[in-house]
Design an enzyme around this catalytic site. Structure first.
Site, PDB file in Angstrom:
ATOM      1  N   PHE A 117       0.847  -1.188   0.000  1.00  0.00           N
ATOM      2  CA  PHE A 117       0.000   0.000   0.000  1.00  0.00           C
ATOM      3  C   PHE A 117       0.887   1.244   0.000  1.00  0.00           C
ATOM      4  CE2 PHE A 117      -2.813  -3.290   1.249  1.00  0.00           C
ATOM      5  CZ  PHE A 117      -4.095  -2.890   0.902  1.00  0.00           C
ATOM      6  N   ALA A 118       0.771   2.033  -1.063  1.00  0.00           N
ATOM      7  CA  ALA A 118       1.542   3.276  -1.204  1.00  0.00           C
ATOM      8  C   ALA A 118       0.535   4.418  -1.353  1.00  0.00           C
ATOM      9  CB  ALA A 118       2.466   3.199  -2.407  1.00  0.00           C
ATOM     10  N   VAL A 119       0.087   4.917  -0.215  1.00  0.00           N
ATOM     11  CA  VAL A 119      -1.005   5.895  -0.187  1.00  0.00           C
ATOM     12  C   VAL A 119      -0.478   7.218   0.355  1.00  0.00           C
ATOM     13  CG1 VAL A 119      -3.338   6.358   0.659  1.00  0.00           C
ATOM     14  CG2 VAL A 119      -2.610   4.000   0.210  1.00  0.00           C
ATOM     15  N   LYS A 121       1.690  10.351   0.949  1.00  0.00           N
ATOM     16  CA  LYS A 121       3.127  10.603   0.814  1.00  0.00           C
ATOM     17  C   LYS A 121       3.964   9.331   0.865  1.00  0.00           C
ATOM     18  CE  LYS A 121       2.847  15.303   2.696  1.00  0.00           C
ATOM     19  NZ  LYS A 121       3.280  16.232   3.779  1.00  0.00           N
ATOM     20  N   TYR A 122       3.351   8.229   1.246  1.00  0.00           N
ATOM     21  CA  TYR A 122       4.087   6.958   1.275  1.00  0.00           C
ATOM     22  C   TYR A 122       4.445   6.483  -0.129  1.00  0.00           C
ATOM     23  CZ  TYR A 122       3.770   6.103   6.284  1.00  0.00           C
ATOM     24  OH  TYR A 122       3.939   6.181   7.661  1.00  0.00           O
ATOM     25  N   ASP A 207       4.580  -3.913   4.139  1.00  0.00           N
ATOM     26  CA  ASP A 207       4.476  -2.462   4.308  1.00  0.00           C
ATOM     27  C   ASP A 207       5.410  -1.730   3.350  1.00  0.00           C
ATOM     28  OD1 ASP A 207       2.512  -2.577   6.183  1.00  0.00           O
ATOM     29  OD2 ASP A 207       3.672  -1.670   7.803  1.00  0.00           O
ATOM     30  N   HIS A 229       7.034  -9.715  15.969  1.00  0.00           N
ATOM     31  CA  HIS A 229       7.305  -8.276  16.047  1.00  0.00           C
ATOM     32  C   HIS A 229       8.692  -8.053  16.640  1.00  0.00           C
ATOM     33  CE1 HIS A 229       6.803  -4.017  16.735  1.00  0.00           C
ATOM     34  NE2 HIS A 229       5.576  -4.049  16.217  1.00  0.00           N
ATOM     35  N   PRO A 230       9.543  -7.242  15.989  1.00  0.00           N
ATOM     36  CA  PRO A 230      10.919  -7.072  16.472  1.00  0.00           C
ATOM     37  C   PRO A 230      11.027  -6.395  17.831  1.00  0.00           C
ATOM     38  CG  PRO A 230      10.432  -5.496  14.732  1.00  0.00           C
ATOM     39  CD  PRO A 230       9.284  -6.448  14.767  1.00  0.00           C
ATOM     40  N   GLU A 299      -3.471  -4.495  13.003  1.00  0.00           N
ATOM     41  CA  GLU A 299      -2.497  -5.331  13.706  1.00  0.00           C
ATOM     42  C   GLU A 299      -3.106  -5.950  14.962  1.00  0.00           C
ATOM     43  OE1 GLU A 299       1.955  -4.478  14.015  1.00  0.00           O
ATOM     44  OE2 GLU A 299       1.275  -3.960  16.047  1.00  0.00           O
TER      45      GLU A 299
END
Length: 350
Positions: A117-119, A121-122, A207, A229-230, A299
């Site tokens: 997903f590139a929405v 400013k991403y 992501d 999750h790190p 999440e």
């Protein structure tokens, strides 16, 4: 003879009375269909012909490759957990032989879908994740990148490798980043229905604010795949950031939870991920109707889902490392995918 007839008539009348009483006392079973053993979304799933990879198809070509013998009494990684209590492997560097795995999967000519997903400013971050994916993600396999964006004209033009393609899919603009997170399950579900179910065998959600740094291959494939999750993989469950309000459909009490999974990377077979997205979409909508938003949106719901429907494969923090946590410790021998350091306030609409 008359007494026998009277007994027969009495028995029939008694049976009618008993059946009638039971009918009025037992609730309408149709109300409980959602609680019975029928698989989630079974009716909808039956209308699709999913591309599948069966375990019996993973045939290892003997005599073609000399590999070290695994030794039953010598653990490959004694420093980390490599198997969940439900017998799903946890994938770490040193626990697999990629040559063996490729010799099993590559003859099947599978296709892997990557949803990004590139929405807003991403969109600026899209080029680096795609360029790095071309170097490290499922190299040697067919890959379809499905880019969900509100700015298709700003998507980078890349020269992709053989068997790899990029598909642009529309996604609306929102003035809250939380709304983008809340709607991703819905849009992945629709994309699976519309096309992915007949275009790919496996699917990952990745992501856009990440970058591939090292090999990320077929060892990550599985029926249902979650990623540790790190920030929380070495925490006790009471410190997980699950949704703690019982009113939410994402609720997980602090006495439950196997691991805390990151929403930046999950996947599996297209059919399994379809079930996941459809189920979580319903739960998100239920929360919305009840005027509640889970602590970490999708999440939180993903962690609730994985609590009930255990992943068949778990990826170690090698597969999503957060650079804000600094250099990885010694047991993280390689970073395969990393979240980039960025100015969230500048990138997000709110």
């Amino acid at each position: 003879m008359d007494s026998l007839k009277r007994l027969l008539v009495f028995s029939v009348l008694l049976a009618v009375v008993v059946i009638g009483a039971l009918y009025t006392l037992i609730p309408d079973i149709s109300r409980f269909k959602g609680l019975m053993a029928e698989p989630v979304c079974q009716k909808k799933l039956n209308s699709f012909m999913f591309k599948e990879v069966k375990l019996y198809q993973l045939k290892y070509p003997t005599g073609q490759l000399q590999v070290p013998q695994p030794l039953a009494m010598v653990p490959l990684r004694p420093d980390v957990l490599t198997l969940t209590p439900w017998l799903a492997p946890i994938v770490w560097e040193g626990t697999f032989n990629i040559e063996v795995i490729n010799n099993m999967y590559q003859p099947l000519n599978i296709t892997v879908a990557a949803c990004i997903f590139a929405v807003g400013k991403y969109i600026r971050l899209l080029q680096q994740v795609l360029e790095s994916a071309e170097k490290h993600f499922m190299v040697g396999y067919r890959v379809n990148y499905y880019i969900f964006t509100d700015q298709p004209d700003k998507c980078p033009q890349l020269a992709l490798g053989s068997g790899r393609s990029l598909i642009l899919l529309p996604f609306p603009s929102f003035n809250r980043w939380q709304e983008i997170s809340l709607r991703r399950m819905e849009f992945i579900r629709k994309a699976i229905e519309d096309r992915i179910h007949h275009e790919a065998h496996y699917i990952f959600n990745i992501d856009s604010d990440t970058v591939f740094e090292n090999h990320f291959g077929a060892e990550a494939l599985g029926e249902l795949v979650g990623s540790l999750h790190p920030w929380f993989y070495d925490f006790s469950r009471d410190r997980f950031t699950n949704e703690r309000r019982p009113a939410s459909r994402a609720y997980v009490p602090n006495t439950e939870g196997d691991f805390y999974y990151i929403g930046a990377l999950y996947g599996g077979s297209v059919e399994a991920v379809y079930r996941l997205t459809k189920t979580i979409e319903v739960e998100l909508n239920t929360d919305k109707q009840n005027d509640i938003e889970a602590a970490w949106q999708e999440e939180s719901h993903l962690n609730r889902y994985f609590l009930q429907f255990k992943p068949t494969k778990v990826l170690s923090p090698e597969y999503v490392w957060d650079k804000l946590r600094g250099n990885p410790p010694e047991h993280i021998r390689v970073v395969r995918l990393a979240t980039i350091i960025k100015n969230k306030k500048e990138l997000r609409p709110n």
